[in-house]
Design a protein around this motif. Structure first.
Motif, PDB file in Angstrom:
ATOM      1  N   GLN A 137      -2.500  17.403 144.363  1.00 61.75           N
ATOM      2  CA  GLN A 137      -3.528  17.252 143.419  1.00 61.75           C
ATOM      3  C   GLN A 137      -4.886  17.288 143.809  1.00 61.75           C
ATOM      4  OE1 GLN A 137      -2.566  17.116 140.134  1.00 61.75           O
ATOM      5  NE2 GLN A 137      -0.640  17.676 140.801  1.00 61.75           N
ATOM      6  N   ALA A 138      -5.824  17.927 143.004  1.00 59.91           N
ATOM      7  CA  ALA A 138      -7.239  17.876 143.127  1.00 59.91           C
ATOM      8  C   ALA A 138      -7.791  17.337 142.073  1.00 59.91           C
ATOM      9  CB  ALA A 138      -7.701  19.447 143.216  1.00 59.91           C
ATOM     10  N   SER A 139      -8.891  16.314 142.422  1.00 59.29           N
ATOM     11  CA  SER A 139      -9.597  15.625 141.158  1.00 59.29           C
ATOM     12  C   SER A 139     -10.843  15.705 141.601  1.00 59.29           C
ATOM     13  CB  SER A 139      -9.155  14.287 141.202  1.00 59.29           C
ATOM     14  OG  SER A 139      -9.225  13.590 142.507  1.00 59.29           O
ATOM     15  N   TRP A 145     -14.773  17.476 145.541  1.00 57.25           N
ATOM     16  CA  TRP A 145     -13.463  17.446 145.158  1.00 57.25           C
ATOM     17  C   TRP A 145     -12.765  16.557 146.057  1.00 57.25           C
ATOM     18  CZ3 TRP A 145     -11.068  19.660 140.814  1.00 57.25           C
ATOM     19  CH2 TRP A 145     -11.891  20.686 140.007  1.00 57.25           C
ATOM     20  N   ARG A 146     -11.587  15.948 145.819  1.00 60.71           N
ATOM     21  CA  ARG A 146     -10.839  15.042 146.415  1.00 60.71           C
ATOM     22  C   ARG A 146      -9.265  15.556 146.188  1.00 60.71           C
ATOM     23  NH1 ARG A 146     -13.132  11.170 149.111  1.00 60.71           N
ATOM     24  NH2 ARG A 146     -15.199  10.516 148.675  1.00 60.71           N
ATOM     25  N   LEU A 147      -8.723  15.669 147.265  1.00 64.75           N
ATOM     26  CA  LEU A 147      -7.158  16.248 147.472  1.00 64.75           C
ATOM     27  C   LEU A 147      -6.405  15.142 147.899  1.00 64.75           C
ATOM     28  CD1 LEU A 147      -7.393  19.764 149.180  1.00 64.75           C
ATOM     29  CD2 LEU A 147      -7.966  18.973 146.648  1.00 64.75           C
ATOM     30  N   SER A 148      -5.234  15.126 147.231  1.00 67.32           N
ATOM     31  CA  SER A 148      -3.948  14.033 147.573  1.00 67.32           C
ATOM     32  C   SER A 148      -2.909  14.886 147.423  1.00 67.32           C
ATOM     33  CB  SER A 148      -4.109  12.963 146.762  1.00 67.32           C
ATOM     34  OG  SER A 148      -5.296  12.080 146.750  1.00 67.32           O
ATOM     35  N   VAL A 165      -6.281  25.080 151.550  1.00 60.33           N
ATOM     36  CA  VAL A 165      -5.284  24.122 151.190  1.00 60.33           C
ATOM     37  C   VAL A 165      -5.064  24.491 149.656  1.00 60.33           C
ATOM     38  CG1 VAL A 165      -4.310  21.891 150.720  1.00 60.33           C
ATOM     39  CG2 VAL A 165      -5.610  22.416 152.956  1.00 60.33           C
ATOM     40  N   SER A 166      -3.880  24.656 149.290  1.00 66.01           N
ATOM     41  CA  SER A 166      -3.708  25.055 147.653  1.00 66.01           C
ATOM     42  C   SER A 166      -3.446  23.581 147.038  1.00 66.01           C
ATOM     43  CB  SER A 166      -2.379  25.937 147.550  1.00 66.01           C
ATOM     44  OG  SER A 166      -1.289  25.299 148.326  1.00 66.01           O
ATOM     45  N   ALA A 167      -3.898  23.591 145.861  1.00 64.87           N
ATOM     46  CA  ALA A 167      -3.849  22.220 145.345  1.00 64.87           C
ATOM     47  C   ALA A 167      -3.774  22.426 143.738  1.00 64.87           C
ATOM     48  CB  ALA A 167      -4.812  21.173 145.519  1.00 64.87           C
ATOM     49  N   ARG A 168      -3.513  21.597 142.878  1.00 66.22           N
ATOM     50  CA  ARG A 168      -3.252  21.880 141.361  1.00 66.22           C
ATOM     51  C   ARG A 168      -4.531  21.203 140.959  1.00 66.22           C
ATOM     52  NH1 ARG A 168      -0.630  25.452 138.936  1.00 66.22           N
ATOM     53  NH2 ARG A 168       0.863  25.102 140.376  1.00 66.22           N
ATOM     54  N   ALA A 169      -5.607  21.783 140.326  1.00 66.73           N
ATOM     55  CA  ALA A 169      -6.839  21.334 139.700  1.00 66.73           C
ATOM     56  C   ALA A 169      -6.552  21.321 138.286  1.00 66.73           C
ATOM     57  CB  ALA A 169      -7.862  22.244 140.133  1.00 66.73           C
ATOM     58  N   PRO A 170      -7.446  20.497 137.441  1.00 68.80           N
ATOM     59  CA  PRO A 170      -7.408  20.376 136.134  1.00 68.80           C
ATOM     60  C   PRO A 170      -7.129  21.724 135.494  1.00 68.80           C
ATOM     61  CG  PRO A 170      -9.131  18.635 136.924  1.00 68.80           C
ATOM     62  CD  PRO A 170      -8.602  19.622 137.983  1.00 68.80           C
ATOM     63  N   ASP A 171      -7.858  22.581 135.912  1.00 68.41           N
ATOM     64  CA  ASP A 171      -7.906  24.049 135.399  1.00 68.41           C
ATOM     65  C   ASP A 171      -6.927  24.993 135.806  1.00 68.41           C
ATOM     66  OD1 ASP A 171      -9.326  24.210 137.709  1.00 68.41           O
ATOM     67  OD2 ASP A 171     -10.798  25.530 136.992  1.00 68.41           O
ATOM     68  N   GLY A 172      -5.914  24.349 136.832  1.00 69.51           N
ATOM     69  CA  GLY A 172      -4.796  25.380 137.356  1.00 69.51           C
ATOM     70  C   GLY A 172      -5.070  25.380 138.810  1.00 69.51           C
ATOM     71  N   LEU A 173      -4.122  26.218 139.418  1.00 66.86           N
ATOM     72  CA  LEU A 173      -4.304  26.377 140.686  1.00 66.86           C
ATOM     73  C   LEU A 173      -5.475  26.769 141.361  1.00 66.86           C
ATOM     74  CD1 LEU A 173      -2.124  26.486 143.261  1.00 66.86           C
ATOM     75  CD2 LEU A 173      -1.503  28.737 142.848  1.00 66.86           C
ATOM     76  N   ALA A 174      -5.749  26.292 142.450  1.00 74.36           N
ATOM     77  CA  ALA A 174      -7.011  26.316 143.212  1.00 74.36           C
ATOM     78  C   ALA A 174      -6.884  26.318 144.868  1.00 74.36           C
ATOM     79  CB  ALA A 174      -8.093  25.577 142.685  1.00 74.36           C
ATOM     80  N   LEU A 175      -7.694  27.006 145.541  1.00 73.53           N
ATOM     81  CA  LEU A 175      -7.791  26.611 146.850  1.00 73.53           C
ATOM     82  C   LEU A 175      -8.744  26.029 147.410  1.00 73.53           C
ATOM     83  CD1 LEU A 175      -6.640  30.287 147.964  1.00 73.53           C
ATOM     84  CD2 LEU A 175      -5.289  28.162 147.902  1.00 73.53           C
ATOM     85  N   PHE A 176      -8.579  25.177 148.391  1.00 70.18           N
ATOM     86  CA  PHE A 176      -9.816  24.349 148.955  1.00 70.18           C
ATOM     87  C   PHE A 176      -9.861  24.390 150.525  1.00 70.18           C
ATOM     88  CE2 PHE A 176      -8.295  22.713 145.125  1.00 70.18           C
ATOM     89  CZ  PHE A 176      -9.609  22.124 144.575  1.00 70.18           C
ATOM     90  N   ALA A 208     -13.048  17.673 150.104  1.00 74.06           N
ATOM     91  CA  ALA A 208     -12.917  19.377 149.900  1.00 74.06           C
ATOM     92  C   ALA A 208     -13.706  20.068 149.393  1.00 74.06           C
ATOM     93  CB  ALA A 208     -11.184  19.505 149.470  1.00 74.06           C
ATOM     94  N   GLN A 209     -13.871  21.302 149.709  1.00 75.27           N
ATOM     95  CA  GLN A 209     -14.738  22.093 149.299  1.00 75.27           C
ATOM     96  C   GLN A 209     -13.976  23.150 148.329  1.00 75.27           C
ATOM     97  OE1 GLN A 209     -17.587  23.934 151.793  1.00 75.27           O
ATOM     98  NE2 GLN A 209     -18.311  25.542 150.308  1.00 75.27           N
ATOM     99  N   ARG A 210     -13.998  23.324 147.153  1.00 72.49           N
ATOM    100  CA  ARG A 210     -13.526  24.529 146.444  1.00 72.49           C
ATOM    101  C   ARG A 210     -13.910  25.864 146.710  1.00 72.49           C
ATOM    102  NH1 ARG A 210     -11.507  24.331 140.284  1.00 72.49           N
ATOM    103  NH2 ARG A 210     -10.423  26.290 140.130  1.00 72.49           N
ATOM    104  N   LEU A 211     -12.799  26.649 147.043  1.00 67.16           N
ATOM    105  CA  LEU A 211     -13.156  28.262 147.207  1.00 67.16           C
ATOM    106  C   LEU A 211     -13.538  28.800 145.748  1.00 67.16           C
ATOM    107  CD1 LEU A 211     -11.768  27.428 150.008  1.00 67.16           C
ATOM    108  CD2 LEU A 211     -10.715  29.732 149.736  1.00 67.16           C
TER     109      LEU A 211
END
Length: 370
Positions: A137-139, A145-148, A165-176, A208-211
């Motif tokens: 999860q990304a928040s 951003w912070r990943l858990s 790292v792939s994570a689930r953000a509020p707006d969908g799948l994202a890479l960080f 984390a930094q979102r791509l």
């Protein structure tokens, strides 16, 4: 289409093969395994050869080479049974170029070319081979951003300076982009069956930094590149397995003659050669199709992974059987070939996974159920 290699491509292939023959012997590989599956000296040698920056654009300090150069390099290194995660580093570079944004590229692509290890961290325990099944999860935390979550089987993950790292953000799948020095990073390294090194990556509210690119598209691009590179490397391993087997058939005697004179065994060796050439052609096909539109590219890579996986299984099993008992000993290279082929078959989706993609594509083209 001209399938002949250029003089420069031949020189690259031969240079890598000479280095492997001289500096990455089977004894060096066994010492590499005993040391944990990653040798910083080997990685430095790959950097000095320019291979860590092979696919990085020249403007960022790399060699700016394309898929054919990657193919011949990985076949030569596959033949040497290289343990270090060069292909994974190339996947990270490809993903960074595809969706990393100019600022991150300007900082990190030169560092990748200079030998700093960055690898993708995409697999999770429940995802099997579907990289879209992400529980991490990304928040949002202000502008950051912070990943858990937990990532599984990260290639040489504890040796990396950063991970994608792939994570689930509020707006969908994202890479960080997550750096090694970030807070909340925990690593558990372990060896894989072929002797290479991997790690589980645990993130606890890690900065984390979102791509900036489309996360799902970049993820699929990385998966396709990774599968195509695995095919190329597997061809090199199969070449080594076949060469060892043919040599053994010529030198092992039974009833006063070489066992290679027995017609049944010669036929099995011929079948191994046919399987190798099928895999070689499909590996070339996959890499050349990386520039095609996404749907076409994904089908091409899946078809290649199916054929290469089938060939790898057949050649590995035949090689061990034709060697007999010595084929399963750690002191002889053929068992290492079989383990490496097994590991590559599981990488970036196994044969069954990609067969499902091929079947789905055939169903769509035939308009079944329409």
């Amino acid at each position: 289409m001209d399938f002949d290699l250029t003089d420069e491509q031949l020189q690259l292939r031969d240079a890598v093969a000479r280095w492997a023959e001289r500096a990455y012997t089977f004894e060096r590989r066994r010492a590499d395994i005993a040391a944990g599956g990653f040798d910083s000296g080997v990685w430095q040698a790959l950097t000095e050869l320019g291979l860590t920056g092979l696919t990085v654009p020249e403007v960022h300090g790399g060699m700016g080479q394309g898929p054919v150069e990657a193919l011949v390099t990985l076949q030569a290194l596959g033949n040497a049974l290289l343990l270090e995660p060069l292909a994974a580093a190339w996947v990270a570079a490809a993903m960074l170029q595809h969706g990393g944004g100019s600022a991150l590229q300007a900082v990190w692509l030169p560092r990748l070319a200079a030998g700093e290890l960055v690898v993708p961290a995409l697999l999770e325990r429940r995802s099997r081979h579907d990289l879209g099944r992400v529980a991490c999860q990304a928040s949002a935390d202000g502008d950051h951003w912070r990943l858990s979550g937990r990532k599984h089987v990260v290639p040489a993950g504890d040796q990396a300076a950063a991970w994608i790292v792939s994570a689930r953000a509020p707006d969908g799948l994202a890479l960080f982009w997550v750096e090694r020095s970030a807070a909340g990073v925990h690593l558990s390294p372990y060896p894989l069956q072929d002797g290479s090194r991997a790690a589980d990556l645990v993130l606890e509210a890690t900065p984390a930094q979102r791509l900036p690119g489309n996360g799902a598209a970049t993820l699929q691009w990385g998966a396709d590149v990774g599968a195509a590179l695995a095919c190329a490397q597997a061809v090199g391993v199969m070449e080594r397995a076949l060469a060892l087997t043919v040599d053994y058939l010529k030198t092992r005697h039974q009833f006063g003659v070489p066992i290679g004179s027995f017609q049944a065994l010669r036929h099995r060796a011929a079948d191994m050669k046919m399987a190798l050439e099928l895999a070689r052609g499909m590996a070339v096909y996959a890499l050349l199709k990386l520039t095609a539109p996404e749907a076409e590219r994904r089908q091409a890579v899946a078809r290649a992974k199916v054929q290469v996986g089938q060939s790898a299984r057949f050649i590995g099993q035949q090689a061990v059987q034709l060697h007999g008992g010595i084929g399963v000993t750690d002191e002889y290279a053929i068992g290492h070939c079989f383990k490496t082929l097994t590991q590559l078959e599981l990488s970036w989706g196994d044969t069954s996974h990609h067969l499902g993609i091929v079947a789905a594509g055939m169903t769509e083209e035939a308009n079944v159920g329409a």
